[in-house]
Design an enzyme around this catalytic site. Structure first.
Site, PDB file in Angstrom:
ATOM      1  N   ARG A 245       0.255  -0.495  -8.763  1.00  0.00           N
ATOM      2  CA  ARG A 245       0.021  -0.871 -10.152  1.00  0.00           C
ATOM      3  C   ARG A 245       1.335  -1.402 -10.738  1.00  0.00           C
ATOM      4  O   ARG A 245       2.412  -0.868 -10.442  1.00  0.00           O
ATOM      5  CB  ARG A 245      -0.428   0.336 -10.996  1.00  0.00           C
ATOM      6  N   GLU A 274      -1.350  -7.494 -16.565  1.00  0.00           N
ATOM      7  CA  GLU A 274      -2.334  -8.384 -15.936  1.00  0.00           C
ATOM      8  C   GLU A 274      -3.352  -8.876 -16.944  1.00  0.00           C
ATOM      9  O   GLU A 274      -3.765  -8.105 -17.808  1.00  0.00           O
ATOM     10  CB  GLU A 274      -3.063  -7.623 -14.810  1.00  0.00           C
ATOM     11  N   HIS A 292      -3.773  -9.699  -7.626  1.00  0.00           N
ATOM     12  CA  HIS A 292      -4.440  -8.394  -7.455  1.00  0.00           C
ATOM     13  C   HIS A 292      -5.607  -8.497  -6.467  1.00  0.00           C
ATOM     14  O   HIS A 292      -6.766  -8.265  -6.831  1.00  0.00           O
ATOM     15  CB  HIS A 292      -4.912  -7.851  -8.816  1.00  0.00           C
TER      16      HIS A 292
HETATM   17  C1  8YV Z   1      -9.525  -2.787  -7.050  1.00  0.00           C
HETATM   18  C2  8YV Z   1      -7.466  -1.274  -7.070  1.00  0.00           C
HETATM   19  O1  8YV Z   1      -9.746  -4.107  -6.742  1.00  0.00           O
HETATM   20  O2  8YV Z   1      -9.073   0.359  -6.477  1.00  0.00           O
HETATM   21  C3  8YV Z   1      -8.031   0.119  -7.012  1.00  0.00           C
HETATM   22  O3  8YV Z   1      -7.353   1.028  -7.542  1.00  0.00           O
HETATM   23  O4  8YV Z   1      -6.398  -1.456  -7.497  1.00  0.00           O
HETATM   24  C4  8YV Z   1      -8.120  -2.506  -6.624  1.00  0.00           C
HETATM   25  O5  8YV Z   1      -7.893  -2.665  -5.270  1.00  0.00           O
HETATM   26  C5  8YV Z   1      -9.811  -2.564  -8.511  1.00  0.00           C
HETATM   27  O6  8YV Z   1      -9.113  -1.528  -9.050  1.00  0.00           O
HETATM   28  C6  8YV Z   1     -11.262  -2.319  -8.736  1.00  0.00           C
HETATM   29  O7  8YV Z   1     -11.512  -1.782 -10.002  1.00  0.00           O
END
Ligand code: 8YV
Length: 328
Positions: A245, A274, A292
């Site tokens: 993140r 983002e 992402h």
């Molecule tokens: C997802 C992610 O695409 O799952 C997670 O925490 O960061 C990502 O890979 C996204 O969050 C789906 O909501």
């Protein structure tokens, strides 16, 4: 959830793979987001007023005020994704709303993308690709597009959970030595399997690594874990990789250090604000920037969808869903 209603109303905020949406429609009274736009706050509030279950993603910020205003029917937030930093889980729990996520199924895909960035930045893969396409390539030269060797270098993993360990397994195959910092040390057996060296002090590890890769969950405790002070500890020749993140890194300071050559390069899949990316990062050659897509495989998205379906069905059947998330 009312036992008299035949099927719970499930509102899904983004388009999911066809097979997942089809199954969702069979099982529940499902409302899909036909044009896949990111919900506005107003749309999200309205969905939370009417739904029994909401299926949000990382693009939906669900804060305490929204949870306070949710309808009485809303009993489950079945998030599509592993990270739940976009949901105020403490507020949800205090309103007796269950929160679930989809852990485990995107580990290998995210680790692959991390490894791709570890390779791409020092080997100048994107610069090379652009040159090959540009029509300006004048041919091979011994000193053209020289990058730096990966084999024999040190990788420092910040956050040695599932994804961190999957990265470690891959990185060993590329001749990197594995170092890690984590709130809890791994068992002796796990450390031996990964040939990983534990650093209790994050500061000390950062100062000695050639690559630093972030794999911690986004919580208040990990906000700017790589703070301006810590970023300044990193060697001039080192690379920073982040597929977790954006909040984990002080992005403005990272951009400044990269611009001044005080950090060699960065491979980023996630950003502090983002979809906005710091404009300085966009201009640099020593960054590889992805939108992402760490877990963006069709297989992974289907597995995530299946987890969401199981979490909802289990909850509707009156049991604790397998992927229940409790506030940290
Ligand atoms: C997802 C992610 O695409 O799952 C997670 O925490 O960061 C990502 O890979 C996204 O969050 C789906 O909501």
């Amino acid at each position: 959830m009312s036992r008299t209603s035949t099927k719970p109303l499930v509102i899904v905020t983004r388009r999911l793979p066809e097979a997942v949406e089809a199954r969702m429609m069979e099982l529940f009274d499902t409302r899909l987001n036909e044009d896949d736009h990111a919900f506005t706050r107003g749309e999200l509030v309205a969905a939370m007023e009417t739904a029994d279950v909401i299926v949000p993603t990382v693009t939906d910020q669900i804060d305490a005020d929204m949870i306070a205003g949710a309808g009485d029917k809303l009993k489950l937030i079945a998030s599509f994704g592993t990270g739940v930093d976009h949901v105020d889980t403490a507020a949800a729990v205090s309103r007796k709303i269950t929160v679930t996520n989809t852990p485990g199924v995107l580990t290998e895909d995210t680790a692959d993308m991390t490894m791709a960035l570890i390779l791409a930045v020092p080997r100048r893969l994107v610069e090379g690709e652009r040159l090959a396409r540009s029509g300006e390539w004048v041919g091979w030269a011994p000193t053209a597009l020289l990058g730096h060797r990966i084999w024999g270098k040190r990788l420092g993993i910040v956050g040695m959970g599932r994804i961190g360990q999957a990265v470690a397994r891959r990185a060993r195959g590329f001749g990197l030595s594995i170092h890690y910092h984590n709130p809890r040390r791994l068992s002796e057996g796990a450390e031996a399997d990964l040939e990983a060296t534990y650093w209790e002090s994050l500061d000390q590890m950062l100062a000695r690594m050639d690559f630093i890769s972030i794999h911690c969950p986004s919580t208040p405790a990990t906000y700017h874990l790589l703070s301006a002070r810590r970023l300044r500890l990193i060697q001039k020749t080192a690379y920073v990789i982040n597929t977790s993140r954006g909040h984990a890194i002080d992005e403005a300071e990272l951009a400044r250090l990269l611009e001044n050559g005080e950090i060699a390069g960065a491979g980023l899949d996630v950003y502090e604000h983002e979809p906005v990316v710091n404009p300085k990062l966009l201009k640099m050659q020593n960054t590889v920037l992805l939108p992402h897509i760490g877990s963006a495989t069709l297989e992974g998205r289907i597995d995530m969808g299946e987890k969401v379906l199981i979490n909802i069905q289990t909850f509707v059947d009156g049991h604790t869903p397998p992927d229940r998330v409790l506030p940290l």
